[in-house]
Design an enzyme around this catalytic site. Structure first.
Site, PDB file in Angstrom:
ATOM      1  N   ASP A   1       0.398   2.683  17.340  1.00  0.00           N
ATOM      2  CA  ASP A   1       0.754   3.259  15.841  1.00  0.00           C
ATOM      3  C   ASP A   1      -0.581   4.326  15.450  1.00  0.00           C
ATOM      4  O   ASP A   1      -1.032   3.997  14.130  1.00  0.00           O
ATOM      5  CB  ASP A   1       1.194   2.561  14.636  1.00  0.00           C
TER       6      ASP A   1
ATOM      7  N   LEU B   1      -4.316  -1.172  -5.221  1.00  0.00           N
ATOM      8  CA  LEU B   1      -4.966  -0.045  -4.471  1.00  0.00           C
ATOM      9  C   LEU B   1      -4.156   1.102  -4.025  1.00  0.00           C
ATOM     10  O   LEU B   1      -4.560   2.288  -3.713  1.00  0.00           O
ATOM     11  CB  LEU B   1      -5.934  -0.441  -3.240  1.00  0.00           C
ATOM     12  N   GLY B   2      -2.960   0.616  -3.583  1.00  0.00           N
ATOM     13  CA  GLY B   2      -1.896   1.572  -3.013  1.00  0.00           C
ATOM     14  C   GLY B   2      -0.708   0.731  -2.476  1.00  0.00           C
ATOM     15  O   GLY B   2      -0.542  -0.528  -2.518  1.00  0.00           O
ATOM     16  N   SER B   3       0.221   1.466  -2.093  1.00  0.00           N
ATOM     17  CA  SER B   3       1.617   0.878  -1.460  1.00  0.00           C
ATOM     18  C   SER B   3       2.151   1.649  -0.297  1.00  0.00           C
ATOM     19  O   SER B   3       1.788   2.833  -0.451  1.00  0.00           O
ATOM     20  CB  SER B   3       2.469   0.940  -2.624  1.00  0.00           C
TER      21      SER B   3
ATOM     22  N   LYS C   1      -3.296  -7.232   1.182  1.00  0.00           N
ATOM     23  CA  LYS C   1      -2.236  -6.677   1.553  1.00  0.00           C
ATOM     24  C   LYS C   1      -0.574  -7.553   1.614  1.00  0.00           C
ATOM     25  O   LYS C   1      -0.685  -8.407   2.354  1.00  0.00           O
ATOM     26  CB  LYS C   1      -2.031  -6.072   3.109  1.00  0.00           C
TER      27      LYS C   1
END
Length: 185
Positions: A139, A21-23, A44
């Site tokens: 954050d 999905l992403g990094s 994750k």
């Protein structure tokens, strides 16, 4: 020397990996499915370079513990932690949609007032809920807000409690040294 690009694993714990999905800087996120229940999840996985460091690994696990205990409609739900000998992963609800940062890049003219309030007010409620639980996110930024749909409504989900600060000692290992700066100012 650069480390080789890791291959997509076929399985992580009890989860079949279906694709990437992403990094990010410290982790990759995969689409997965629980092998028994069949439900879709986001997984994750802590990058191997960081997984070898016990303090990074512990901070990653602490992130999952913090987020798993925050049950709020506008906070991404953590469902499981996978701690294998050579891999640590956080299993989260799978959402379809886009990060707020990508949305803002695509819509440079801004957002109409009612739409803006429809995102900000639920996020403020999620932050108040976390604060009431003794957790400060530390954050908040557009890339840590995911926009998904529920029916006709866009629902913002607050993500990534990786550098959250605990206001009490409910999770002892989550500490940052005095003077240490993590995240944006």
């Amino acid at each position: 020397a650069e480390e080789p690009v890791s291959e997509i694993p076929s399985q992580i714990g009890q989860y079949e990996v279906l694709g990437e999905l992403g990094s990010g800087g410290m982790a990759e996120v995969y689409l997965g499915r629980h092998t028994q229940l069949g439900n879709a999840v986001a997984i994750k996985v802590l990058d191997a370079r960081y997984d070898r460091d016990p303090s990074f690994r512990q901070r990653f696990v602490d992130e999952a513990r913090i987020q798993a205990n925050l049950k709020h409609a506008n906070i991404l739900a953590v469902q499981d932690i996978v701690a294998e000998e050579d891999r640590t992963a956080i299993v989260m609800e799978y959402l379809e949609g886009v990060e707020l940062s990508h949305y803002l890049k695509a819509h440079k003219t801004g957002m109409p007032g009612p739409q803006f309030l429809g995102l900000v007010l639920p996020l403020a409620d999620a932050l108040a809920y976390a604060h009431d639980a003794g957790i400060v996110h530390r954050d908040i930024k557009p890339s840590n807000v995911f926009l998904t749909r529920q029916g006709k409504h866009v629902v913002p989900k607050l993500m990534d409690f990786g550098i959250a600060k605990l206001l009490d000692a409910s999770i002892q290992s989550q500490q940052t040294a005095a003077g240490t700066v993590l995240g944006p100012p």
